[in-house]
Design an enzyme around this catalytic site. Structure first.
Site, mmCIF file in Angstrom:
data_model
loop_
_atom_site.group_PDB
_atom_site.id
_atom_site.type_symbol
_atom_site.label_atom_id
_atom_site.label_comp_id
_atom_site.label_asym_id
_atom_site.label_seq_id
_atom_site.Cartn_x
_atom_site.Cartn_y
_atom_site.Cartn_z
ATOM 1 N N PRO A 1 -8.742 -10.921 -5.597
ATOM 2 C CA PRO A 1 -9.629 -11.826 -6.142
ATOM 3 C C PRO A 1 -11.391 -11.257 -6.004
ATOM 4 O O PRO A 1 -11.457 -10.637 -5.023
ATOM 5 C CB PRO A 1 -9.437 -13.155 -5.308
ATOM 6 N N HIS B 1 4.404 -19.137 1.761
ATOM 7 C CA HIS B 1 3.702 -18.008 2.626
ATOM 8 C C HIS B 1 2.594 -18.649 3.191
ATOM 9 O O HIS B 1 1.455 -17.834 3.075
ATOM 10 C CB HIS B 1 3.510 -16.954 1.756
ATOM 11 N N ARG C 1 -9.676 4.358 -8.442
ATOM 12 C CA ARG C 1 -9.254 3.190 -9.375
ATOM 13 C C ARG C 1 -8.608 3.309 -10.775
ATOM 14 O O ARG C 1 -9.288 4.315 -11.390
ATOM 15 C CB ARG C 1 -10.548 1.922 -9.152
#
Length: 290
Positions: free
Chosen positions: A2, A111, A280
Site C-alpha cells: 500500500p 489472518h 525495483r
C-alpha cells in the site's frame, strides 16, 4: 505494498469510528503470541505484548493521521500520551467492524492479528495476510528515528521546496530518478506504482540520472507525482492484489494506470517494457519516456 493513496483511504475509513473512543481491550492472534515467544518481531515491534497492552488499554484515541505510508494514532490516558504507529507492509489492513465475522474478505478475516475492542462496541482489527506489517507503541517520535527523516507530505506547501533542495545533495546526483522519488526522505509516500505512473506522465525514463534532469523536468515530475497520488486517492487506491478499504471494498485505480503492469502505451500504442531500476521492476514506454 500500500502506498500513500491506499493508506489515506484506510485512515479515512477508520477515523470517524475510532476517534474519541477508548481502547478497552487488546487481543493478539496466536501467530503474534507464538512469534514473540520465539523471539521474532511478529507485527508488534519494539515492545513486549504485555507492555503493548499496558500502554494501550484504557487509553483514548484522540487523533488518527497519516504520515507518508504510516498510520498514526495519538492516544492518551490521564496525563500519559502515547503514539501507535502502523505500517501495512505488503498486505496489511485495518477493518472497523462489530464482530470479526463481519470482515467481508475471507483472507483478511482468517489472518487477523490484533483486535482493539473499543468503548463504542466496535472492533478495530488489524489483519495481515503476509505478516510483513507492523504496529508500534511509542512514547514519542524520537524513539523511532526513521519517522523523523520523512519528507513533508506531498500536498503540503513545504514539500516542493524540500524536493528541489534534495537535488542539490551529492548523495543523490548519480542515482536513477526512479530511486530518487521512491526515497521517503525526498518524497513522502510515493511507491513503485505511482512512481512508474508519474515518470510516464512526465515523459522521463526511470533510469535517467538525477544530475541530468533539467529544471523544467524537475518541476514537471513533482507536479505529476502529486497528480497521480491525487488520482489514486480519487479512485480509492490500487487493488491489484490484496489491498482493501477498511470496509472491505476494493479500490479502482488499477483501471486508470497507464504503464504499471500494462501491455500497450495508451499514448502511442508502443509495447510497455520493464526493466529493473534500483532493485525495483519499472514499467515504462521507451517511445514516450526519454
Amino acid at each position: 505494498m500500500p502506498e500513500l493513496p491506499e493508506v489515506e483511504h484506510v485512515k479515512r475509513g477508520i477515523q470517524p469510528f475510532i476517534e474519541g473512543e477508548t481502547i478497552e481491550r487488546v487481543v493478539f492472534s496466536d501467530k503474534v503470541a507464538e512469534g514473540k515467544a520465539a523471539g521474532r518481531e511478529t507485527i508488534i515491534k519494539g515492545i513486549t505484548l504485555d507492555d503493548f497492552k499496558q500502554y494501550s488499554e484504557g487509553y483514548t484515541i484522540e487523533r488518527v493521521a497519516r504520515l507518508s505510508k504510516y498510520i498514526t494514532f495519538n492516544i492518551r490516558k490521564a496525563d500519559e500520551e502515547r503514539i501507535l504507529v502502523s505500517h501495512l507492509g505488503m498486505a496489511g489492513g485495518f477493518f472497523i467492524v462489530s464482530q470479526l465475522e463481519d470482515i467481508s474478505v475471507p483472507n483478511y478475516r482468517k489472518h487477523w492479528h490484533v483486535i482493539f475492542e473499543l468503548s463504542n462496541g466496535m472492533k478495530l482489527i488489524y489483519s495481515d495476510i503476509r505478516r510483513f506489517g507492523e504496529i508500534r507503541n511509542i512514547s514519542d517520535y524520537a524513539t523511532f528515528p526513521s519517522l523523523l527523516e520523512i519528507a513533508p507530505d506531498p500536498f503540503d506547501d513545504e514539500a516542493y521546496p524540500h524536493y528541489l533542495e534534495s537535488f542539490n545533495q551529492k548523495f543523490y546526483q548519480n542515482k536513477p530518478v526512479k530511486q530518487f522519488i521512491l526515497d521517503h526522505r525526498v518524497v513522502a509516500g510515493c511507491g513503485n506504482i505511482y512512481a512508474c505512473e508519474a515518470l510516464f506522465e512526465s515523459g522521463i525514463d526511470p533510469a535517467r540520472l538525477v544530475k541530468d534532469l533539467t529544471q523544467e523536468e524537475k518541476d514537471r515530475l513533482f507536479q505529476h507525482v502529486r497528480n497521480v497520488l491525487e488520482k489514486g486517492i480519487k479512485y480509492g487506491g490500487t487493488s491489484i492484489s490484496d489491498y482493501r478499504h477498511a470496509d472491505g471494498a476494493a479500490g479502482t485505480m488499477q483501471l486508470h494506470l497507464n504503464v504499471y503492469k500494462q501491455k500497450v502505451c495508451h499514448n502511442c500504442g508502443s509495447p510497455i517494457e520493464t526493466k529493473i531500476v534500483a532493485g525495483r521492476n519499472s514499467h515504462y514506454c521507451p517511445a514516450c519516456q526519454r
